[in-house]
Design a protein around this motif. Structure first.
Motif, PDB file in Angstrom:
ATOM      1  N   ASP A   1       0.818  -1.224   0.000  1.00 40.51           N
ATOM      2  CA  ASP A   1       0.000   0.000   0.000  1.00 40.51           C
ATOM      3  C   ASP A   1       0.849   1.271   0.000  1.00 40.51           C
ATOM      4  N   GLY A   2       1.856   1.301  -0.887  1.00 36.54           N
ATOM      5  CA  GLY A   2       2.679   2.498  -1.012  1.00 36.54           C
ATOM      6  C   GLY A   2       3.857   2.582  -0.064  1.00 36.54           C
ATOM      7  N   ASN A   3       3.978   1.603   0.855  1.00 36.68           N
ATOM      8  CA  ASN A   3       5.089   1.592   1.802  1.00 36.68           C
ATOM      9  C   ASN A   3       6.255   0.818   1.188  1.00 36.68           C
ATOM     10  N   ARG A   4       7.277   1.520   0.718  1.00 38.05           N
ATOM     11  CA  ARG A   4       8.393   0.890   0.012  1.00 38.05           C
ATOM     12  C   ARG A   4       9.148  -0.084   0.905  1.00 38.05           C
ATOM     13  N   ASP A   5       9.370   0.279   2.156  1.00 37.76           N
ATOM     14  CA  ASP A   5      10.092  -0.608   3.071  1.00 37.76           C
ATOM     15  C   ASP A   5       9.331  -1.912   3.277  1.00 37.76           C
ATOM     16  N   GLU A   6       8.005  -1.828   3.386  1.00 36.66           N
ATOM     17  CA  GLU A   6       7.201  -3.036   3.567  1.00 36.66           C
ATOM     18  C   GLU A   6       7.247  -3.900   2.322  1.00 36.66           C
TER      19      GLU A   6
END
Length: 354
Positions: A337-342
């Motif tokens: 959902d847009g979280n690059r680290d995740e």
């Protein structure tokens, strides 16, 4: 080299792999016995599956180098958070099932045609047409999936630009030069030659393509081929290209590589079945595409899942199967959902990067 030159060189290398595999597939299909289609194709299948898997790996293996080079050409430091595991995007068909299951379908298609009253030669020609599309699409899909995994693994690449190459088609021309976020799906159709060029926040302008300029560079014969005679004439008369393309039935059917396929592809690839190994499942509250392939301990995802395991027998060999589903890369980007680290964490967990 410029970003565009790097991308075109990358495309040409991949294209050579696709053409080589398609030539082998044709040679093997010519060995099919018209009087015993199923058995004779089965004897060729092991070689083709192994070669398709190897070609997918070869297509994926260049992804890290490509993304590094194309970012460097834009003055961006790649600084990868992880390196692609090329085998992680190979060995699985676009609908999530094993390659062997997919590549047997041309024989089913041919037999079905014979059963419906078609001449054997015509039925075999239809089977080959399906096979040619399959092997080309599977290699291209694996390569595109690898490119995006490599892109996501480099936080400096904030998105990608769609570049058209080859003869292309009207559906792709209207998307030429568009910029997408790093997690956006790459929509394609069978035999699609478009590629994604990783880009930073304000870079890759040199590879953006104006659809109208592209149209004007074509001669009238090629304009008519790509947009139909009536459609091309409408564009020459001043009509908007996007409106002309979207009004045509052929404008539909662009779908993400490696996860979702069109209804026509599904009918061809699955032989009338509702689904292959790729399934829509509720994962962490999201309806996502998952596959059961690669979840044994002999697969990268199986090694990393760390889920509760059970023993199953497959052809007298013991495999350890993970209960948790394996997310396809496209679904990983959605759940992040847009979280690059995740997204990077999940790519590592499911065996796509080290």
């Amino acid at each position: 080299m410029s970003a565009e030159q790097v991308a075109r060189s990358h495309y040409r290398r991949r294209r050579l792999l696709v053409e080589a595999l398609a030539a082998v597939a044709k040679r093997l299909w010519l060995r099919v016995d018209p009087a015993d289609i199923a058995r004779s194709w089965t004897t060729q299948l092991a070689e083709l599956v192994a070669l398709t898997n190897a070609t997918q790996i070869a297509a994926a293996r260049s992804a890290d180098e490509y993304v590094d080079e194309v970012l460097d050409a834009q003055g961006i430091n790649p600084s990868p958070a992880g390196r692609l595991m090329a085998a992680s995007v190979a060995g699985v068909a676009s609908d999530g099932r094993p390659l062997a299951s997919l590549l047997y379908e041309p024989a089913i298609r041919a037999l079905s045609a014979v059963g419906a009253g078609a001449e054997v030669d015509r039925a075999l020609a239809g089977g080959f047409a399906a096979l040619d599309t399959m092997v080309r699409t599977q290699v291209a899909d694996a390569g595109r999936a690898a490119d995006q995994v490599a892109l996501v693994s480099r936080p400096a690449a904030t998105g990608w630009v769609r570049m058209v190459v080859g003869r292309t088609c009207g559906r792709c021309v209207v998307l030429a030069g568009r910029r997408y976020s790093w997690q956006a799906d790459f929509d394609r159709h069978p035999h699609c030659d478009c590629i994604a060029v990783p880009a930073g926040e304000d870079t890759a302008d040199d590879i953006r393509t104006n659809p109208r300029a592209w149209f004007n560079r074509l001669d009238e014969i090629e304009q008519n081929r790509q947009f139909t005679v009536a459609g091309a004439q409408a564009i020459r008369d001043g009509a908007d290209i996007a409106q002309v393309v979207n009004a045509r039935r052929g404008a539909f059917g662009l779908t993400p590589a490696g996860a979702r396929i069109t209804a026509d592809e599904a009918r061809m690839l699955r032989g009338g079945r509702d689904r292959g190994r790729l399934q829509v499942s509720d994962v962490f509250g999201h309806q996502l595409y998952v596959t059961t392939e690669g979840t044994t301990t002999r697969g990268q995802a199986g090694i990393r899942l760390g889920a509760r395991r059970d023993r199953v027998k497959v052809e007298n060999a013991r495999y350890t199967s993970a209960k948790a589903p394996r997310l396809m890369p496209e679904s990983i980007y959605k759940i992040a959902d847009g979280n690059r680290d995740e997204a990077i964490r999940l790519l590592r967990r499911f065996g796509y990067i080290t």
